[in-house]
Scaffold this active site. Structure first.
Site, PDB file in Angstrom:
ATOM      1  N   LYS A 275       0.844  -1.199   0.000  1.00  0.00           N
ATOM      2  CA  LYS A 275       0.000   0.000   0.000  1.00  0.00           C
ATOM      3  C   LYS A 275       0.882   1.253   0.000  1.00  0.00           C
ATOM      4  O   LYS A 275       2.092   1.167   0.233  1.00  0.00           O
ATOM      5  CB  LYS A 275      -0.942  -0.028   1.200  1.00  0.00           C
TER       6      LYS A 275
ATOM      7  N   ARG B 138      -9.649  -0.826  15.126  1.00  0.00           N
ATOM      8  CA  ARG B 138      -9.624   0.083  13.976  1.00  0.00           C
ATOM      9  C   ARG B 138     -10.607  -0.439  12.958  1.00  0.00           C
ATOM     10  O   ARG B 138     -11.714   0.041  12.830  1.00  0.00           O
ATOM     11  CB  ARG B 138      -8.203   0.082  13.395  1.00  0.00           C
TER      12      ARG B 138
ATOM     13  N   TYR C  43      15.751  29.922   9.644  1.00  0.00           N
ATOM     14  CA  TYR C  43      14.519  30.504  10.185  1.00  0.00           C
ATOM     15  C   TYR C  43      14.490  30.401  11.707  1.00  0.00           C
ATOM     16  O   TYR C  43      14.899  29.377  12.267  1.00  0.00           O
ATOM     17  CB  TYR C  43      13.296  29.750   9.653  1.00  0.00           C
TER      18      TYR C  43
ATOM     19  N   MET D 258      11.642  24.605   3.602  1.00  0.00           N
ATOM     20  CA  MET D 258      10.893  23.886   2.564  1.00  0.00           C
ATOM     21  C   MET D 258      11.823  23.130   1.607  1.00  0.00           C
ATOM     22  O   MET D 258      11.563  21.985   1.251  1.00  0.00           O
ATOM     23  CB  MET D 258      10.004  24.858   1.789  1.00  0.00           C
TER      24      MET D 258
HETATM   25  C1  LIG Z   1      -3.681  -4.945   7.891  1.00  0.00           C
HETATM   26  C2  LIG Z   1      -2.199  -4.884   7.731  1.00  0.00           C
HETATM   27  N1  LIG Z   1      -1.518  -6.025   7.581  1.00  0.00           N
HETATM   28  C3  LIG Z   1      -0.170  -6.030   7.442  1.00  0.00           C
HETATM   29  C4  LIG Z   1       0.549  -4.845   7.457  1.00  0.00           C
HETATM   30  C5  LIG Z   1       2.051  -4.882   7.315  1.00  0.00           C
HETATM   31  O1  LIG Z   1       2.680  -4.512   8.511  1.00  0.00           O
HETATM   32  P1  LIG Z   1       4.274  -4.299   8.537  1.00  0.00           P
HETATM   33  O2  LIG Z   1       4.564  -3.218   7.569  1.00  0.00           O
HETATM   34  O3  LIG Z   1       4.532  -3.897   9.953  1.00  0.00           O
HETATM   35  O4  LIG Z   1       4.865  -5.601   8.163  1.00  0.00           O
HETATM   36  C6  LIG Z   1      -0.125  -3.635   7.614  1.00  0.00           C
HETATM   37  C7  LIG Z   1       0.640  -2.382   7.646  1.00  0.00           C
HETATM   38  O5  LIG Z   1       0.313  -1.386   8.152  1.00  0.00           O
HETATM   39  C8  LIG Z   1      -1.543  -3.658   7.748  1.00  0.00           C
HETATM   40  O6  LIG Z   1      -2.239  -2.520   7.903  1.00  0.00           O
END
Ligand SMILES: Cc1ncc(COP(=O)(O)O)c(C=O)c1O
Length: 373
Positions: free
Chosen positions: A39, A138, A260, A308
């Site tokens: 992702k 969640r 800054y 920036m």
């Molecule tokens: C539902 C789910 N599974 C697996 C993972 C993978 O976790 P990691 O990156 O700690 O291996 C994530 C990552 O956020 C996740 O949200």
């Protein structure tokens, strides 16, 4: 197009290390399948390049958060199993089905909707996973909802339930009793869905013991080189290197401030190198006065605020032939890992990686072909 040596900063992504890390993880899982979480543009490293490298390494199952990410991945990997962790929104069912994306169903309403859609269209059942919450609070069904669902299997008519999942809260803290408790609870819950595969193993859990592997693992971070277990040596190969160009070196002879807010005051005679990276590149502002880098083997300290597009390092201790305009300071690399930078920023490596900005000149080191070592 800017030549690499003229870029503000060069981000190098080692796809061989990505493949090696995935294989290392797979080797720790006994007979379980090793998937990959890709992702957020493969944790910021580029979905297309990373997915192709993982596919060549042997990975067949992928997890993304959003349906759009799944569609992008489908265009790269026509044969992969692609799970959508955020499930399926109302009205989105035909899009997911059309791209053979597998929703991870998180609520009873979603299950009912996906099952209803599958039954209404007829034909073969539609694949789905379900997520059951064991402590993250969640996404996912409450445990009692999971048990109630298991008690009336007709609710799943129309669905080919390929996987039951849960997500660990603190697996990176070895010895945290919550992790073992989640695994025990998950065992009891998944027993209600016998043919479906079970999945709870993230990067960290692959290093906790074989009992976490179950049927299908979902590592992300460790594939991208982050340390799986907090406070322990990192067995993963580094994937990312970032070096940035010095634009100017300024000699300071009398006391004055830098940057800054005048947060840094150079008192003794010093040299300050101004470097072409800033928070617009994902080099977090919280690194102000806290980060370090490496210049020609010398550790150098970031002074003043991250702005920036620019940061400033005190290079007083580095010979002038190295600390000069055009030279590169290593911001991430063997001498200063992503996890090191994250610690300086008061965050985690995940945030550093997913913040890596679009202005970097990206170079991918290809994975060696099978048999090339
Ligand atoms: C539902 C789910 N599974 C697996 C993972 C993978 O976790 P990691 O990156 O700690 O291996 C994530 C990552 O956020 C996740 O949200």
């Amino acid at each position: 197009m800017t030549r690499p040596e003229h870029a503000g900063a060069i981000l190098t992504i080692d796809l061989g290390a990505v493949a090696a890390n995935w294989r290392l993880l797979r080797g720790r899982l006994g007979g379980a399948e090793c998937g990959a979480v890709v992702k957020a543009d493969a944790y910021g490293l580029g979905l297309e390049s990373v997915a192709e490298a993982l596919w060549r390494a042997g990975c067949r199952t992928y997890f993304v958060a959003l349906a759009d990410e799944g569609a992008e991945l489908r265009a790269v990997l026509p044969e992969a199993d692609i799970f959508i962790l955020h499930g399926v929104a109302a009205g989105e069912e035909p899009d997911l089905m059309g791209k053979r994306l597998i929703p991870v169903l998180n609520t009873l309403e979603e299950i009912e909707r996906w099952a209803g859609f599958a039954r209404a269209r007829g034909g073969a059942p539609l694949a789905a996973a379900i997520m059951i919450d064991t402590g993250m609070s969640r996404l996912g069904l409450e445990p009692e909802e999971g048990r109630a669902l298991a008690a009336r299997p007709d609710a799943l008519d129309g669905i080919a339930l390929t996987c039951v999942m849960s997500h660990l809260v603190s697996a990176e803290e070895r010895g945290n009793p919550l992790t073992a408790r989640q695994l025990a609870d998950f065992h009891a819950l998944r027993a209600g869905f016998p043919p479906a595969r079970a999945s709870i193993c993230n990067s960290a859990a692959a290093f906790l013991g074989p009992e976490y592997a179950l049927d299908l693992a979902r590592p992300g971070a460790a594939i991208f080189g982050l340390a799986p277990i907090a406070g322990e040596a990192n067995p993963m190969a580094p994937v990312v290197a970032l070096s940035a160009r010095i634009l100017q070196v300024r000699q300071i002879d009398s006391p004055r401030t830098v940057g800054y807010g005048a947060t840094h005051r150079a008192i003794a005679p010093s040299r300050i190198a101004t470097v072409s990276v800033g928070y617009a590149d994902g080099y977090l502002r919280s690194l102000s006065s806290r980060a370090s880098g490496v210049l020609a083997g010398h550790r150098v300290r970031l002074v003043g605020r991250v702005s920036m597009d620019l940061i400033t390092f005190d290079v007083t201790g580095v010979p002038e032939r190295f600390a000069r305009a055009g030279a590169q300071i290593e911001l991430i690399g063997p001498g200063h890992t992503v996890d090191d930078l994250a610690a300086e920023a008061g965050t985690i490596g995940y945030e550093i990686l997913t913040a890596l900005g679009p202005r970097y000149h990206r170079t991918y080191i290809p994975a060696p072909r099978e048999g090339e070592g």
